[in-house]
Design a protein around this motif. Structure first.
Motif, PDB file in Angstrom:
ATOM      1  N   GLY A 131       0.807  -1.208   0.000  1.00 55.01           N
ATOM      2  CA  GLY A 131       0.000   0.000   0.000  1.00 55.01           C
ATOM      3  C   GLY A 131       0.838   1.255   0.000  1.00 55.01           C
ATOM      4  N   GLN A 132       2.015   1.222   0.642  1.00 55.77           N
ATOM      5  CA  GLN A 132       2.904   2.380   0.633  1.00 55.77           C
ATOM      6  C   GLN A 132       3.404   2.678  -0.772  1.00 55.77           C
ATOM      7  OE1 GLN A 132       3.632   4.578   3.000  1.00 55.77           O
ATOM      8  NE2 GLN A 132       4.975   5.725   1.630  1.00 55.77           N
ATOM      9  N   ASP A 133       3.747   1.652  -1.532  1.00 50.57           N
ATOM     10  CA  ASP A 133       4.150   1.854  -2.925  1.00 50.57           C
ATOM     11  C   ASP A 133       3.027   2.499  -3.717  1.00 50.57           C
ATOM     12  OD1 ASP A 133       6.600   0.497  -2.388  1.00 50.57           O
ATOM     13  OD2 ASP A 133       5.634  -1.428  -2.793  1.00 50.57           O
ATOM     14  N   ALA A 134       1.812   2.009  -3.513  1.00 45.83           N
ATOM     15  CA  ALA A 134       0.650   2.580  -4.203  1.00 45.83           C
ATOM     16  C   ALA A 134       0.459   4.040  -3.822  1.00 45.83           C
ATOM     17  CB  ALA A 134      -0.600   1.771  -3.862  1.00 45.83           C
ATOM     18  N   TYR A 135       0.575   4.324  -2.522  1.00 44.27           N
ATOM     19  CA  TYR A 135       0.421   5.701  -2.038  1.00 44.27           C
ATOM     20  C   TYR A 135       1.419   6.631  -2.717  1.00 44.27           C
ATOM     21  CZ  TYR A 135       0.414   9.667   1.170  1.00 44.27           C
ATOM     22  OH  TYR A 135       0.341  10.936   1.697  1.00 44.27           O
ATOM     23  N   GLU A 136       2.663   6.179  -2.863  1.00 44.58           N
ATOM     24  CA  GLU A 136       3.688   7.028  -3.472  1.00 44.58           C
ATOM     25  C   GLU A 136       3.401   7.289  -4.946  1.00 44.58           C
ATOM     26  OE1 GLU A 136       7.484   5.263  -2.566  1.00 44.58           O
ATOM     27  OE2 GLU A 136       7.097   5.331  -0.405  1.00 44.58           O
ATOM     28  N   HIS A 137       2.917   6.292  -5.673  1.00 51.10           N
ATOM     29  CA  HIS A 137       2.536   6.513  -7.071  1.00 51.10           C
ATOM     30  C   HIS A 137       1.418   7.552  -7.165  1.00 51.10           C
ATOM     31  CE1 HIS A 137       4.476   3.776 -10.037  1.00 51.10           C
ATOM     32  NE2 HIS A 137       4.804   3.057  -8.964  1.00 51.10           N
TER      33      HIS A 137
ATOM     34  N   ALA B  38      -5.615 -12.295  -5.235  1.00 49.24           N
ATOM     35  CA  ALA B  38      -5.885 -11.960  -3.838  1.00 49.24           C
ATOM     36  C   ALA B  38      -5.071 -10.753  -3.380  1.00 49.24           C
ATOM     37  CB  ALA B  38      -5.584 -13.162  -2.943  1.00 49.24           C
ATOM     38  N   ILE B  39      -4.042 -10.389  -4.124  1.00 50.39           N
ATOM     39  CA  ILE B  39      -3.229  -9.236  -3.758  1.00 50.39           C
ATOM     40  C   ILE B  39      -4.045  -7.957  -3.669  1.00 50.39           C
ATOM     41  CG2 ILE B  39      -2.564  -8.688  -6.147  1.00 50.39           C
ATOM     42  CD1 ILE B  39       0.124  -7.761  -5.107  1.00 50.39           C
ATOM     43  N   PHE B  40      -5.101  -7.841  -4.453  1.00 51.19           N
ATOM     44  CA  PHE B  40      -5.836  -6.583  -4.500  1.00 51.19           C
ATOM     45  C   PHE B  40      -6.568  -6.300  -3.196  1.00 51.19           C
ATOM     46  CE2 PHE B  40      -5.482  -7.727  -9.080  1.00 51.19           C
ATOM     47  CZ  PHE B  40      -4.680  -6.653  -9.450  1.00 51.19           C
ATOM     48  N   ALA B  41      -7.045  -7.328  -2.514  1.00 48.56           N
ATOM     49  CA  ALA B  41      -7.664  -7.121  -1.205  1.00 48.56           C
ATOM     50  C   ALA B  41      -6.632  -6.572  -0.222  1.00 48.56           C
ATOM     51  CB  ALA B  41      -8.254  -8.426  -0.692  1.00 48.56           C
ATOM     52  N   ARG B  42      -5.428  -7.141  -0.239  1.00 43.63           N
ATOM     53  CA  ARG B  42      -4.373  -6.660   0.657  1.00 43.63           C
ATOM     54  C   ARG B  42      -3.984  -5.222   0.345  1.00 43.63           C
ATOM     55  NH1 ARG B  42       0.990  -6.126   0.227  1.00 43.63           N
ATOM     56  NH2 ARG B  42       1.308  -7.467  -1.602  1.00 43.63           N
ATOM     57  N   LEU B  43      -3.802  -4.906  -0.923  1.00 41.26           N
ATOM     58  CA  LEU B  43      -3.402  -3.550  -1.294  1.00 41.26           C
ATOM     59  C   LEU B  43      -4.472  -2.533  -0.913  1.00 41.26           C
ATOM     60  CD1 LEU B  43      -1.768  -4.181  -4.794  1.00 41.26           C
ATOM     61  CD2 LEU B  43      -0.604  -3.632  -2.646  1.00 41.26           C
ATOM     62  N   ASN B  44      -5.729  -2.877  -1.110  1.00 40.65           N
ATOM     63  CA  ASN B  44      -6.809  -1.980  -0.705  1.00 40.65           C
ATOM     64  C   ASN B  44      -6.761  -1.708   0.793  1.00 40.65           C
ATOM     65  OD1 ASN B  44      -8.277  -1.332  -3.101  1.00 40.65           O
ATOM     66  ND2 ASN B  44      -9.092  -3.388  -3.152  1.00 40.65           N
ATOM     67  N   GLN B  45      -6.557  -2.750   1.584  1.00 38.07           N
ATOM     68  CA  GLN B  45      -6.502  -2.598   3.033  1.00 38.07           C
ATOM     69  C   GLN B  45      -5.314  -1.741   3.453  1.00 38.07           C
ATOM     70  OE1 GLN B  45      -6.406  -6.650   4.394  1.00 38.07           O
ATOM     71  NE2 GLN B  45      -8.564  -7.027   3.926  1.00 38.07           N
ATOM     72  N   GLU B  46      -4.161  -1.995   2.859  1.00 39.96           N
ATOM     73  CA  GLU B  46      -2.965  -1.256   3.236  1.00 39.96           C
ATOM     74  C   GLU B  46      -3.052   0.214   2.836  1.00 39.96           C
ATOM     75  OE1 GLU B  46       0.100  -5.091   2.950  1.00 39.96           O
ATOM     76  OE2 GLU B  46       0.315  -3.399   1.560  1.00 39.96           O
ATOM     77  N   LEU B  47      -3.562   0.501   1.649  1.00 43.94           N
ATOM     78  CA  LEU B  47      -3.702   1.895   1.221  1.00 43.94           C
ATOM     79  C   LEU B  47      -4.728   2.617   2.086  1.00 43.94           C
ATOM     80  CD1 LEU B  47      -3.044   4.225  -0.668  1.00 43.94           C
ATOM     81  CD2 LEU B  47      -4.690   3.278  -2.318  1.00 43.94           C
ATOM     82  N   SER B  48      -5.822   1.966   2.408  1.00 41.55           N
ATOM     83  CA  SER B  48      -6.840   2.573   3.277  1.00 41.55           C
ATOM     84  C   SER B  48      -6.255   2.922   4.638  1.00 41.55           C
ATOM     85  CB  SER B  48      -8.028   1.617   3.442  1.00 41.55           C
ATOM     86  OG  SER B  48      -8.708   1.427   2.226  1.00 41.55           O
TER      87      SER B  48
END
Length: 313
Positions: free
Chosen positions: A254-260, A280-290
């Motif tokens: 999620g931190q990588d996504a936030y920086e982009h 299944a990665i997308f559920a994790r990324l959504n949670q981490e970015l949130s």
């Protein structure tokens, strides 16, 4: 909280696959459609089916991956038939993305004319940046040719269109390419494709790890995140506001996504880590970015998108 605006469309979250990963078959694309990704993109289609380069052509590495796939795909008709049927199943949803790539300029035009005359009303991505077809240069490193192709394309193509770009490494090249892209009614640019012609050596065997091109291949994953962020930021600050940015490269967390997003991206594509973890990665990324947004007090992506700070004193 994670909704993102992309042109006239709104998506529930900014995440999607990178073309080439988990999208070769209808079954894989259906898994993406059923996942917690905000959208998805098809495999880059060529006019005719392609087997791609010989195996081994993709290897996961400690900090990413190296590949020389050679555009294996089932051909335009396979993906276009699926896209039209899928579109009919979800008439009120924001559209998904259809990727095309070609071996030469004439094929680019053939592909896009067929999409233009079809019933597909989604978003088309023209891949100008495949670095892994032996004997074929990356079109987007030839600025004059890129301008010529886009001029031809927009003489007949009226549907939403974006282009996928390779990484650039010189500020003058950012300026030159942005000047070209700003002349056309592009919906977006996707930045970046893999870093072309990297080489990885197996320390146990003293050999390269992939077969095509004597081991030279596209580098992805955490290795390329700084380069990807630089390209997203460079184009965000140079392109006219109506051209959106898809950020691709090195999104593992999620931190990588936030920086982009902080650099100016509106949508995000995940490649290497999707290959490693599956949809299944997308559920994790959504949670981490949130969680990051909540900790920073942001209610919406637009509260921070593009607001990267510089050091001023």
């Amino acid at each position: 909280m994670l909704t993102t605006n992309f042109g006239p469309y709104t998506y529930q979250n900014p995440f999607m696959n990178a073309s080439g990963v988990h999208c070769m078959t209808i079954e894989e694309m259906e898994e993406l459609a059923d996942s917690q990704a905000g959208s998805f993109v098809t495999k880059s289609a060529t006019v005719a089916p392609r087997e791609g380069n010989p195996e081994p052509r993709y290897i996961d590495l400690a900090l990413g991956s190296i590949n020389s796939m050679g555009l294996p795909n089932r051909g335009l008709d396979y993906y276009l038939d699926y896209a039209i049927k899928k579109q009919a199943e979800m008439p009120h949803a924001s559209p998904f993305f259809f990727s095309v790539a070609a071996m030469n300029v004439e094929e680019n035009i053939t592909l896009l004319k067929k999409i233009q005359s079809s019933a597909f009303e989604g978003i088309t991505e023209l891949n100008l940046s495949c670095p892994n077809v032996p004997g074929k240069p990356q079109v987007a490193y030839d600025f004059e040719l890129t301008a010529s192709i886009l001029k031809n394309v927009f003489s007949f193509f009226t549907k939403p269109l974006g282009v996928k770009l390779p990484p650039y490494f010189d500020l003058a090249h950012f300026d030159q390419m942005a000047d070209i892209l700003n002349q056309f009614p592009l919906m977006y640019v996707n930045s970046v494709n893999s870093v072309g012609n990297a080489l990885f050596i197996d320390p146990d065997t003293d050999t390269v790890v992939i077969k095509p091109k004597d081991g030279f291949g596209g580098l992805g994953g955490a290795y390329i995140k700084p380069t990807a962020l630089a390209n997203v930021r460079a184009f965000y600050t140079r392109l006219k506001p109506e051209i959106n940015i898809i950020g691709t490269g090195g999104i593992l967390t999620g931190q990588d996504a936030y920086e982009h997003l902080l650099c100016g991206a509106s949508m995000l594509q995940v490649g290497t880590q999707l290959h490693k973890e599956g949809p299944a990665i997308f559920a994790r990324l959504n949670q981490e970015l949130s969680a990051i947004m909540k900790a920073k007090g942001y209610q919406h992506i637009d509260d921070f998108r593009g607001k990267l700070q510089s050091i001023t004193d």
